[in-house]
Structures are given as C-alpha cells and as structure tokens.
Design an enzyme around this catalytic site. Structure first.
Site, mmCIF file in Angstrom:
data_model
loop_
_atom_site.group_PDB
_atom_site.id
_atom_site.type_symbol
_atom_site.label_atom_id
_atom_site.label_comp_id
_atom_site.label_asym_id
_atom_site.label_seq_id
_atom_site.Cartn_x
_atom_site.Cartn_y
_atom_site.Cartn_z
ATOM 1 N N HIS A 174 84.947 9.797 -38.098
ATOM 2 C CA HIS A 174 85.844 10.052 -36.952
ATOM 3 C C HIS A 174 87.241 9.587 -37.346
ATOM 4 C CE1 HIS A 174 82.543 11.045 -34.199
ATOM 5 N NE2 HIS A 174 81.863 10.150 -34.893
ATOM 6 N N LEU A 175 88.147 10.557 -37.511
ATOM 7 C CA LEU A 175 89.515 10.201 -37.926
ATOM 8 C C LEU A 175 90.447 9.992 -36.736
ATOM 9 C CD1 LEU A 175 90.105 12.405 -41.109
ATOM 10 C CD2 LEU A 175 89.808 9.925 -40.979
ATOM 11 N N ASP A 201 79.225 7.620 -40.172
ATOM 12 C CA ASP A 201 79.603 7.695 -38.744
ATOM 13 C C ASP A 201 80.728 6.692 -38.453
ATOM 14 O OD1 ASP A 201 79.777 8.425 -36.112
ATOM 15 O OD2 ASP A 201 77.816 7.645 -35.520
HETATM 16 O O1 DOR Z 1 78.689 5.151 -31.836
HETATM 17 C C1 DOR Z 1 79.193 6.262 -31.868
HETATM 18 N N1 DOR Z 1 80.530 6.424 -31.831
HETATM 19 N N2 DOR Z 1 78.398 7.332 -31.909
HETATM 20 C C2 DOR Z 1 78.869 8.580 -31.784
HETATM 21 O O2 DOR Z 1 78.083 9.506 -31.837
HETATM 22 C C3 DOR Z 1 80.317 8.802 -31.574
HETATM 23 C C4 DOR Z 1 81.113 7.681 -32.093
HETATM 24 C C5 DOR Z 1 82.555 7.690 -31.621
HETATM 25 O O3 DOR Z 1 83.183 8.753 -31.661
HETATM 26 O O4 DOR Z 1 83.067 6.631 -31.264
#
Ligand code: DOR
Length: 463
Positions: A100-101, A343
C-alpha cells in the site's frame, strides 16, 4: 557505465541452484554471468569505482549511491563499478506483490517516493501497489498518475493494481478493460471483499478475457462483523471482539468455486488460516487456477502477540492461532502457498496510538521482510534459501506476467544482494517508510539486504 558483481553466491530460483559467479551489467541489462569475468572478458578494473563496496570501503568515485536517481557523471567516474559480493547471496530483484503506497490521498501515511525507498532498503526492486487510495485506482487517470509519479520519484519499479469495482464500493464493476489498457497488472478491491458473488463472477469473466488475475481479499463481512482480532481463547481473555477463521475461509471457498466456474486466475491475498491453506491445496489438486500469498507477520506471530493490547499487532486478516501458523509454514513448504508478500500498510503514529479497538488495521513490512523470511523460515530449515527466493521472485513474476524474477543474460539488471551473516535489530525510527507501525520493533533478526540494483543502477547499498 558497467557494474560488476564479484564472487557472490548466485541463487537461481528457476532451477533452485546456488553457484559462485560474477555478474556483469551494462546498459541496465545482465550481459555476462560466469567465473572470473574480469579476466575472461578482459575488463580493465584499474579504473574501477562505484561509491562504496560492501566492506564499506570508499572507492575512487567519491559519490555514494544512496537513493540517488541521477546518473553518476561519466566524466567524474571511470567506466566500471565493482561490488564485492563474496559470501553474500546474489538473487533476482525481489518482488513484493502486495504493497500500500497510499498516494494519492493518504500522503501523511506514505508516498510513492518514501514507499519505494523503503522497498529499495528492503531489497525489493519491484512492488505492486494496491488500489485503496483516495481517489481509488478505479480509472485510467489515477493509474496514469501513479505511473508518472513512480517514474519521477520512485526508487524501484512500481506496478499498479486496478480496482474490481468502482470506488471499491462493491456495487458496479470498474472499467476493467480500460484499466488493463493503462497497464494494471491485476484487479483487486484489497482492504475490502467483493461481497456480491454475481459481481465477482462477472469480474472474473472480464479478468479472464483480459488475461489478468483477480487478487481477492477474502473476508465475509457479516462474519467478521466488528471483530478486531482473531476469534479464539485470547480474544475471549482480552474481551476483544473476534474475527473467526471462517470469515476468511467462506470467501476463499466461494472464490475458488467462482474461479472454477469462470476459468479466471484467482490469487488469494494474505491467507492466514489453516482452513484457507487446505482449501487452496485441494483446489490446486483439482487443477483450478488458484495461487496465494502469505505475509511475514502471519507466518511469524500468533494472536498471543495481541495480549499487550499493542495496536501494532492489529492487522487484517488478524494474527491467528499457533495451529494456523504451523499450517501456513507447511503450505509454504509444499508450495500450496506460492508467494511471500508483505501487505505493507503504513499508518501514522497518531492513528496507531489510538486504543486497540479504534486503531486502523495494518503494519509496515517492506524493511523487515527479508530478515523475517531468513530468521523464521530459512534458518530453521522450513524453506531452503532457493525456495524462499522463488516465492519472492519468479512466482510473483509468473502470477502477474512480469518479465522479471530471474538473472539471465539479456534480462533487466534487477538484482538484490543479501548478507546472511548480518544481525539486524529492527529500529522503526530508522525506516525509510513514513510508517513506523511494526510489531517487530527491537527484534533481533539474522540476515539483511545490503544492495538493491534496479535496471543496473544501485538504489541502495549498505555502508
Ligand atoms: O491490515 C490491513 N491493512 N489489511 C488490509 O487488507 C488493508 C490494509 C490497509 O490498507 O491498511
């Protein structure tokens, strides 16, 4: 400018071999692989340079190559840089297919610049970014924005994922064909499931036509409800609402059934339970086109880590039971689990300082992944170094149809050097990522990426 990587233990994840080799890089490509290349190719190393070598010696060129996108001037430096990789693993540039950028929209958590710096430090030469930005990556303009910013400020290759549904709202499909035309490598509503099975079926039908995988965040929301951690003994003791393993497994089962129906390539994100592993194992046996990934935090920690109410342990899917962790490790070993992905989910300190139930889900992972893989999987003998590297190189490359993941003559010179002897004590305050949200602060781990080379350029080297 040429780059010579001398005498490293080169891992080839395709044939699971390790051989001592030199690698010569020119114009961004691997141009030669072999023993004693300097002699056999008659390279003149007397004018060699290149910042700092892995022993920390400053070489003739005074300019160290730290997060430096500029070409080292040809006048200032001679024609060949040498990195002494003796005793280190030289592996294809690592690929993290779940990052996640946060840009656009949540630049206080991370930007493409800082996220890709974290990737380079963590040994990743390519990362795949999830579409839960603001606005969500559900149209060509947002994808194009990400591509352009990555081109300008990114330290590593960035491959965006487009949403499955418009606004990730789960109501209508996004313009999947136009997202594909813009270059997305997969479709996902990650962070949220696609609850409507009919919509998911249609998404898979389109994705199959477009020859792209669907990455599914498997979570049945009515079962997960307001849960904040794994449902089990520890959640009961702590008085925190739980998310049962079934919340994930119900969706894994549904999506496997839909993959069988549609022939779409289904990739399941962050599997966390023994039941999910078993479902994927059975589906693979039947020949259904399904792959999956696991995160370092899920194969390392159990729900007992939540006992301190430390919100750094809050993640979705949640940290599971000991039996689940053992099943994940077994799934890695027998190749039910194809990929290790982080992740990486940065959040601000203010958000994570909230009490457990209010803090957001997620933890950063780019800068601790390799050390956790080695410490928890390779050193204990659960995976060989070649198997571990395959799950971070050729396997994600195959799933996403990327021409990456191996060291071959003519291939992009994306290469990671790992020192298996280094001890790394996790200090979040030293992360390149803006996110400091890790449950591994203070952990002492073995092995560390020490150089990251992207397209023949050294983007990170440990001094
Ligand atoms: O813990 C998580 N954070 N799981 C996810 O699926 C999304 C991610 C986030 O975007 O913060």
């Amino acid at each position: 400018m040429k780059l010579l990587l001398k005498g490293g233990n080169v891992i080839n994840p395709l044939n699971k071999s390790i051989t001592i080799q030199d690698i010569l890089i020119a114009d961004g490509k691997v141009t030669a692989i072999g023993r004693e290349l300097a002699a056999s190719l008659d390279l003149d190393l007397s004018r060699s340079t290149g910042g700092t070598d892995l022993e920390g010696r400053h070489l003739a060129c005074p300019k160290p190559v730290f997060f430096n996108n500029e070409e080292t001037s040809k006048d200032a430096c001679p024609t060949i840089s040498v990195i002494n990789a003796k005793g280190k693993y030289v592996v294809p540039g690592l690929i993290d297919m779940h990052v996640h950028l946060r840009e656009p929209g949540f630049e206080e958590k991370e930007t493409i610049a800082t996220g890709t710096q974290a990737a380079a430090r963590g040994g990743f030469t390519s990362i795949v970014c999830m579409p839960n930005t603001e606005p969500p990556a559900d149209n060509q303009a947002v994808i194009s924005f990400i591509q352009q910013v990555a081109q300008k400020t990114g330290m590593v290759n960035v491959f965006p994922v487009g949403t499955i549904t418009q606004g990730r709202a789960g109501k209508e499909l996004s313009e999947m064909a136009s997202l594909a035309a813009q270059g997305v490598v997969a479709f996902s509503d990650d962070g949220a499931p696609v609850v409507n099975a009919k919509l998911m079926r249609h998404a898979m039908e389109y994705a199959k036509m477009l020859n792209l995988p669907v990455i599914s965040h498997c979570e049945e929301p009515a079962l997960a409800a307001a849960g904040v951690m794994h449902e089990g003994f520890t959640s009961t003791m702590l008085g925190l609402p739980g998310i049962p393993a079934a919340a994930e497994e119900v969706m894994v089962a549904r999506d496997i059934i839909l993959a069988n129906l549609t022939g779409c390539h289904l990739h399941i994100a962050h599997v966390s339970t023994a039941g999910s592993v078993e479902l994927v194992r059975a589906a693979k046996k039947k020949g259904i086109k399904v792959t999956c990934e696991v995160t370092p935090h899920h194969f390392t920690l159990t729900d007992e880590a939540v006992s301190s109410y430390n919100s750094q342990t809050k993640v979705n899917p949640p940290l599971r039971s000991k039996a689940d962790v053992i099943a994940l490790q077994a799934g890695l070993k027998d190749d039910t689990i194809d990929v290790i992905a982080t992740d990486h989910a940065p959040h601000t300190q203010e958000e994570k300082e909230l009490e457990f139930e209010l803090a957001p889900f997620g933890m950063v992972g780019l800068e601790t992944a390799v050390s956790l893989v080695w410490t928890k999987l390779v050193i204990p003998g659960i995976l060989t170094s070649c198997e571990a590297v395959a799950k971070m190189t050729v396997n994600p490359a195959r799933i996403l149809n990327l021409k990456k993941g191996s060291i071959e003559i003519g291939a992009d010179a994306d290469i990671t050097i790992i020192d298996p002897e280094l001890t790394y004590v996790v200090k979040p305050e030293e992360f390149a990522s803006k996110g400091r949200n890790t449950p591994f602060s203070g952990w002492s781990l073995k092995s560390l990426p020490v150089a990251t080379i992207v397209g023949g350029k050294v983007k990170w080297i440990k001094t």
